[in-house]
Scaffold this active site. Structure first.
Site, PDB file in Angstrom:
ATOM      1  CB  ALA A  67     -36.239  20.028  -7.973  1.00  0.00           C
ATOM      2  CG  PHE A  68     -30.065  20.849  -8.247  1.00  0.00           C
ATOM      3  CD1 PHE A  68     -30.650  21.993  -8.005  1.00  0.00           C
ATOM      4  CD2 PHE A  68     -28.971  20.715  -7.783  1.00  0.00           C
ATOM      5  CE1 PHE A  68     -30.203  23.037  -7.830  1.00  0.00           C
ATOM      6  CE2 PHE A  68     -28.189  21.934  -7.323  1.00  0.00           C
ATOM      7  CZ  PHE A  68     -28.943  23.085  -7.266  1.00  0.00           C
ATOM      8  CE  LYS A  69     -32.532  25.151  -4.553  1.00  0.00           C
ATOM      9  NZ  LYS A  69     -32.680  25.045  -6.277  1.00  0.00           N
ATOM     10  CG  ASP A  70     -35.005  16.032  -3.615  1.00  0.00           C
ATOM     11  OD1 ASP A  70     -35.476  16.860  -2.853  1.00  0.00           O
ATOM     12  OD2 ASP A  70     -35.754  15.520  -4.692  1.00  0.00           O
ATOM     13  CG  LEU A 104     -32.010  20.849   0.764  1.00  0.00           C
ATOM     14  CD1 LEU A 104     -33.284  21.296   0.174  1.00  0.00           C
ATOM     15  CD2 LEU A 104     -31.726  21.226   2.348  1.00  0.00           C
TER      16      LEU A 104
END
Ligand SMILES: *Cc1c(COP(=O)(O)O)cnc(C)c1O
Length: 540
Positions: free
Chosen positions: A111-114, A117
């Site tokens: 997912a794009f939050k990687d 993060l």
């Protein structure tokens, strides 16, 4: 470069201070004191850069050399993106002659939050290590205890960002038995000693309880000071900064894919939006000088942003519709339709199910700043801070604020907004599977649908780039529902990545918490928190 709060311009922080603090003490969000402009030769100098090269260039504009020397910045960035599976990190795929998808889901949790993060975790570790190295032998070393709650879709990105980081512990609360099996497995199969998954029991239908526990922990001064609680939520400045990079990368990749790389095209980014972090990064890229048209805000039935661009009112509940509600989400899961106690509507794109949009405050600050009158920059910054403090106070007390016409007009100069229902989301997944053999996850589909809605009004030289925020396997229920009538669709063959096979059987580590109770959670944290390590090289 220094940073100031959106609610007051008196105190200036370094990048390190802003990143470690997350939220400002006055409740505001940190923003850079000015938006740096691209170097004059960026179009030629950067055009063949990799994601990592671009990241170093862009980050250097916001982080002073004496805060993080360039070689160390490069090492941090290289380490952060070495966990991605695709050589481009965020590849750009052509769907049609005028529509591209920017795939942001090739990181460890799909997912794009990687993207943000992975970098944030390494920044935290870097800063803590350096602070501890500078301490005398008798001084207490610094550590960080990250606590967060998740309904499933975002906890794993935080866990993968912080796993195995020195002096950092992470505790993520999820509702026991109410997270999809894949998402639960993604979180709980991370068995590093500094990662703790808390499965919180509770029979009542209140998804707010876990978030309230986290809030209470942060509000507990003594506990907070002892453990130095940290959050990794979407308001951290480093997350926004990390996300600006793929706007630059996709700009160059798009030009490279054009039959004539010098053609006069205008790029229109369309972004599935929840807390306004992803699209805000695009706004910074635009303001830095990256050529693009208006940015497209795509929301699901939680449409506070789409309503703002219609009326200039930023309000939790839609006061223009008779029941004080917009129409219910058409295809929401059976029995789950409608709004919960807080007013959040459950949709097929859960990572965008929000009531207010936390990073929107940063955009509002720029709008207030540009419409403020004042003798100099400092005075206009002070006025903008006071305006935002006033507006956010109104949102808190009255649930709404109406901005002046000049502010709304300015917002419309740089953005447009579209709301997409669950039914449209499902239709869009089906449409792109049948016409282009592309399988979009429901969040990406919200973006694709908004892009199609506006496409007919676009001049012929517009190319749309829709940001794709999750791998379809993460949201298998919606994807399967959209494609169940398509004879050529096979979930295991067409969607399921190799990494997910066998995931459900892997070893897990979970701590059961019998009730959604702050004291119980505190006891777990005290028991498992990793003691800080002082000097580097010291053995534990
Ligand atoms: C977080 C998230 C979004 C929304 O991003 P914001 O920065 O909050 O606007 C969209 N899609 C997915 C899959 C997400 O995880």
């Amino acid at each position: 470069m220094k940073y100031l709060s959106t609610r007051g311009a008196d105190q200036l922080l370094s990048f390190e201070e802003a990143v470690l603090a997350g939220l400002a003490p006055d409740g505001g969000l940190y923003i850079p004191e000015h938006i740096p402009q691209l170097p004059a030769d960026w179009q030629t100098a950067w055009k063949d850069h990799s994601f990592v090269d671009l990241s170093v260039e862009v980050l250097s504009l916001y982080v002073d050399e004496d805060e993080i020397p360039r070689p160390e910045l490069r090492a941090l960035v290289e380490k952060s993106y070495s966990t991605f599976r695709h050589p481009d990190i965020t590849p750009l795929k052509k769907l049609t002659d005028s529509t591209y998808v920017l795939e942001l889901f090739h990181g460890p949790t799909f997912a794009f939050k990687d993207v943000a993060l992975q970098l944030l975790g390494n920044l935290f570790e870097f800063f803590l290590k350096r602070r501890n190295q500078r301490k005398g032998p008798t001084e207490k070393p610094e550590k960080l205890t990250v606590v967060g709650a998740t309904s499933g879709d975002t906890g794993s990105a935080a866990i993968y960002g912080l796993r195995n980081k020195a002096n950092i512990s992470i505790f993520i609360l999820h509702p026991k038995g109410r997270v999809s099996p894949i998402q639960e497995a993604q979180m709980t199969t991370v068995t590093d000693p500094n990662v703790h998954n808390l499965a919180v029991q509770g029979t009542f239908d209140d998804c707010q309880a876990r978030f309230d526990i986290v809030k209470a922990l942060f509000g507990d001064r003594e506990f907070n000071a002892t453990h130095r609680l940290g959050a990794v939520n979407s308001i951290n400045w480093a997350r926004i900064l990390a996300q600006t990079v793929y706007y630059f990368l996709s700009y160059f990749h798009l030009r490279r894919q054009l039959p004539d790389p010098n053609a006069d095209v205008e790029i229109q980014y369309v972004v599935p939006t929840g807390n306004f972090g992803d699209i805000l990064a695009g706004y910074y890229a635009k303001r830095m000088g990256l050529p693009m048209g208006r940015l497209g805000v795509a929301t699901n039935a939680n449409d506070i942003l789409a309503r703002f661009w219609r009326s200039g009112a930023y309000e939790k509940v839609d006061s223009s519709s008779p029941a004080g509600q917009s129409e219910p989400a058409a295809g929401a899961s059976d029995g789950k339709q409608g709004a919960d106690a807080s007013g959040v509507k459950e949709t097929l794109s859960p990572a965008m199910d929000i009531l207010v949009s936390s990073n929107f405050e940063r955009l509002l600050w720029y709008l207030a700043f540009e419409t403020a009158e004042g003798a100099d920059l400092a005075e206009r910054q002070r006025k903008a801070g006071a305006t935002i403090a006033d507006w956010m106070g109104k949102v808190k007390s009255d649930g709404r604020v109406q901005v002046p016409v000049a502010v709304l007009e300015l917002a419309r100069r740089d953005f447009f907004a579209e709301r997409v229902s669950d039914a449209q989301t499902l239709e869009t997944i089906k449409y792109y599977f049948e016409s282009e053999h592309y399988i979009a996850d429901p969040h990406t589909a919200v973006g694709l649908c908004a892009a199609r809605t506006v496409a007919s009004q676009n001049p012929p030289n517009v190319r749309q780039i829709v940001l794709s925020t999750a791998h379809p396997a993460k949201f298998s229920e919606a994807v399967t529902r959209a494609l169940q009538g398509s004879p050529s669709f096979d979930f295991e063959r067409d969607v399921l990545p190799a990494e997910f096979k066998g995931l459900l059987e892997r070893e897990r580590r979970v701590i059961d918490v019998e009730a959604p109770d702050v004291e119980l959670v505190k006891r777990v944290i005290e028991k498992y928190v990793v003691p800080a390590v002082g000097q580097v090289g010291a053995s534990v």
